[in-house]
Design a protein around this motif. Structure first.
Motif, short mmCIF file in Angstrom:
data_model
loop_
_atom_site.label_atom_id
_atom_site.label_comp_id
_atom_site.label_asym_id
_atom_site.label_seq_id
_atom_site.Cartn_x
_atom_site.Cartn_y
_atom_site.Cartn_z
N PRO A 159 35.24 162.25 108.58
CA PRO A 159 35.58 162.65 109.95
C PRO A 159 37.07 162.61 110.25
O PRO A 159 37.54 163.30 111.16
CB PRO A 159 34.81 161.63 110.82
N SER A 160 37.84 161.80 109.49
CA SER A 160 39.28 161.72 109.75
C SER A 160 40.07 162.80 109.02
O SER A 160 41.26 162.98 109.29
CB SER A 160 39.80 160.34 109.36
N ASP A 161 39.44 163.49 108.07
CA ASP A 161 40.13 164.58 107.37
C ASP A 161 40.27 165.79 108.30
O ASP A 161 39.34 166.13 109.03
CB ASP A 161 39.36 164.98 106.11
N ARG A 162 41.43 166.41 108.27
CA ARG A 162 41.74 167.48 109.22
C ARG A 162 41.25 168.83 108.69
O ARG A 162 41.54 169.21 107.55
CB ARG A 162 43.24 167.55 109.48
N LEU A 163 40.53 169.56 109.52
CA LEU A 163 40.08 170.91 109.21
C LEU A 163 40.88 171.91 110.03
O LEU A 163 41.15 171.68 111.21
CB LEU A 163 38.60 171.09 109.52
N SER A 164 41.26 173.03 109.41
CA SER A 164 41.95 174.08 110.14
C SER A 164 41.58 175.43 109.53
O SER A 164 41.14 175.51 108.38
CB SER A 164 43.47 173.88 110.11
N ALA A 165 41.76 176.49 110.30
CA ALA A 165 41.40 177.83 109.84
C ALA A 165 42.49 178.41 108.96
O ALA A 165 43.68 178.13 109.14
CB ALA A 165 41.15 178.74 111.04
N LEU A 166 42.09 179.21 107.99
CA LEU A 166 43.01 179.95 107.14
C LEU A 166 42.84 181.44 107.40
O LEU A 166 41.78 181.89 107.85
CB LEU A 166 42.71 179.68 105.66
N ALA A 167 43.89 182.19 107.11
CA ALA A 167 43.79 183.64 107.24
C ALA A 167 42.77 184.17 106.26
O ALA A 167 42.63 183.65 105.14
CB ALA A 167 45.15 184.27 106.98
N PRO A 168 42.02 185.20 106.62
CA PRO A 168 41.00 185.76 105.71
C PRO A 168 41.64 186.32 104.43
O PRO A 168 42.82 186.71 104.43
CB PRO A 168 40.36 186.87 106.54
N LEU A 169 40.87 186.33 103.37
CA LEU A 169 41.30 186.90 102.09
C LEU A 169 40.21 187.83 101.58
O LEU A 169 39.02 187.61 101.81
CB LEU A 169 41.54 185.81 101.05
N LYS A 170 40.63 188.85 100.84
CA LYS A 170 39.68 189.73 100.17
C LYS A 170 39.33 189.10 98.83
O LYS A 170 40.17 188.95 97.94
CB LYS A 170 40.29 191.11 99.96
N VAL A 171 38.08 188.67 98.67
CA VAL A 171 37.62 188.03 97.45
C VAL A 171 36.40 188.80 96.94
O VAL A 171 35.39 188.89 97.66
CB VAL A 171 37.25 186.55 97.67
N ALA A 172 36.50 189.37 95.76
CA ALA A 172 35.39 190.14 95.17
C ALA A 172 34.88 191.21 96.13
O ALA A 172 33.67 191.44 96.23
CB ALA A 172 34.26 189.20 94.75
#
Length: 440
Positions: A159-172
């Protein structure tokens, strides 16, 4: 039908297990950014966790930059962590999947069934069947598939680890939504983890793991092509040609080689970190300490397996570590294997010549402190457990100098009565003294 030799499993399975419960973490090769609305990190995490049983099939490229020594019986693991591996995978569910790996020496396939795993080595024609699902095992190619790796990492995050959004990527060919995890613990060597997943199903498509302060991922894995559909039954069914040699083992055959806590319990804390019941996904047979991404494993290797581990680490260039006599903890020696992400310490206590292995994505100083605590525990509390493991007698010790005269009652000043058991010494060697355990 031949039987897998016990010594083959023993020699380096324990070392691999301590690394196994903490290592399967590859990262990014590179993909083209795309224009798409990012998914909120909490929503993407929920989708990934809900996709544990979602089927898929495709081709994976996994690349590791960890300079892990080529240890005996651990060549495949070293290759997965320190090279590029091409993995063809079919996943119909947790009890029905297959991986094919093409290496320099030929193809190696693994099939998961409800009853265990079947492995086939194309070059040798050897089939290895494991009945049941061992709680302790070496890392395998399936662990490096992004769909499996991303799920394990999210289960590890606290719960203490920080989550954040990343820009989308084209994968496969898929516009994948991104999620970044930054571990909160300063004891972890992991700086950040990037996961991209299919926004519709939540299946992870690409994973990158970075060391602290690093600009390049140390471990990478990515689908090159993927179909998020169930594979045909024939793709996950093993139908070997008749007459091929088969080696068999049961879950207990492998687990019993590593579950040493039943004989020699490990301490309830090391380096100030409490012991956990198990390492996530690998069962209770490995003693883990700490939590989240700073968890490390501790294993009692015994003497014969420990000698092999120490010898291999030394010849592989591991740095020497000294304990006690101005060092850390009770007297002993050890070796440190250090990479930007993975740290491994192999420690030997002087008093009982027992060897322990500690491994984790933790800073080396944490593992060295923990090893010092473990050697102190061996000196102070380990003897009674070890004596019980030897059926009431301590391990044989070389006789040195003149034996002290027995104290009144026939008990030596050390508190142990001499045994009448044979010394086992070879001609020209000092006799081995076997002493009865002190009364508890």
């Amino acid at each position: 039908m031949s039987v897998v030799r016990r010594d083959t499993f023993r020699r380096w399975t324990a070392v691999g297990a301590g690394i196994a419960a903490l290592c399967a973490l590859p990262g990014v090769i590179g993909a083209l950014p795309v224009s798409a609305a990012p998914v909120a990190p909490t929503a993407l995490k929920a989708r990934i966790l809900a996709a544990a049983d979602h089927p898929y099939q495709g081709l994976v490229s996994s690349a590791g930059a960890l300079d892990v020594p080529a240890l005996p019986q651990l060549g495949a693991v070293s290759s997965l962590l320190g090279g590029v591996t091409s993995i063809r995978t079919w996943f119909a569910g947790p009890d029905a999947w297959r991986t094919d790996v093409d290496g320099l020496t030929g193809e190696q396939d693994m099939y998961q069934t409800p009853f265990g795993t079947d492995s086939w080595d194309f070059e040798t024609g050897q089939i290895t069947q494991v009945v049941g699902n061992p709680s302790i095992r070496l890392p395998r190619p399936q662990d490096f598939v992004p769909a499996q790796l991303g799920l394990r990492l999210l289960h590890t995050a606290g719960p203490s680890d920080r989550l954040s959004a990343l820009a989308p990527l084209k994968v496969a060919g898929i516009s994948a939504a991104g999620l970044e995890i930054r571990p909160a613990s300063a004891d972890s060597t992991i700086g950040r983890i990037d996961i991209w997943a299919d926004p519709a199903t939540g299946v992870p498509l690409q994973v990158a793991v970075y060391a602290r302060g690093a600009a390049r991922a140390e471990l990478t894995t990515r689908f090159l092509d993927v179909q998020l559909t169930e594979p045909a039954a024939s793709d996950v069914t093993f139908l070997p040609a008749p007459g091929l040699p088969v080696a068999t083992a049961t879950t207990s055959d492998i687990t019993s080689l590593l579950d040493n806590r039943a004989l020699v319990p490990l301490p309830t804390s090391l380096a100030g970190l409490p012991a956990s019941a198990s390492l996530a996904g690998y069962g209770a047979a490995v003693s883990g300490y700490g939590s989240g991404f700073s968890t490390f494993a501790a294993l009692y290797l015994g003497d014969r397996l420990g000698d092999s581990a120490m010898s291999a680490a030394t010849s592989g260039g591991a740095a020497p570590v000294t304990f006690g006599n101005g060092g850390v903890g009770a007297s002993g020696t050890g070796r440190l294997i250090q990479t930007p992400l993975l740290s491994v310490v192999i420690a030997r206590g002087q008093r009982f010549d027992q060897v322990f292995l500690l491994a984790g994505f933790t800073t080396p100083d944490v593992l060295v402190r923990a090893a010092g605590d473990l050697l102190t525990y061996e000196r102070d509390a380990f003897p009674a457990a070890l004596c019980r493991a030897f059926g009431g007698f301590g391990p044989p010790q070389p006789a040195t100098g003149v034996q002290a005269a027995p104290a009144p009652g026939g008990v030596s000043p050390g508190g142990a009565a001499p045994s009448t058991a044979p010394s086992g010494a070879l001609p020209g060697q000092a006799p081995l003294i076997v002493r009865r355990c002190p009364a508890q």
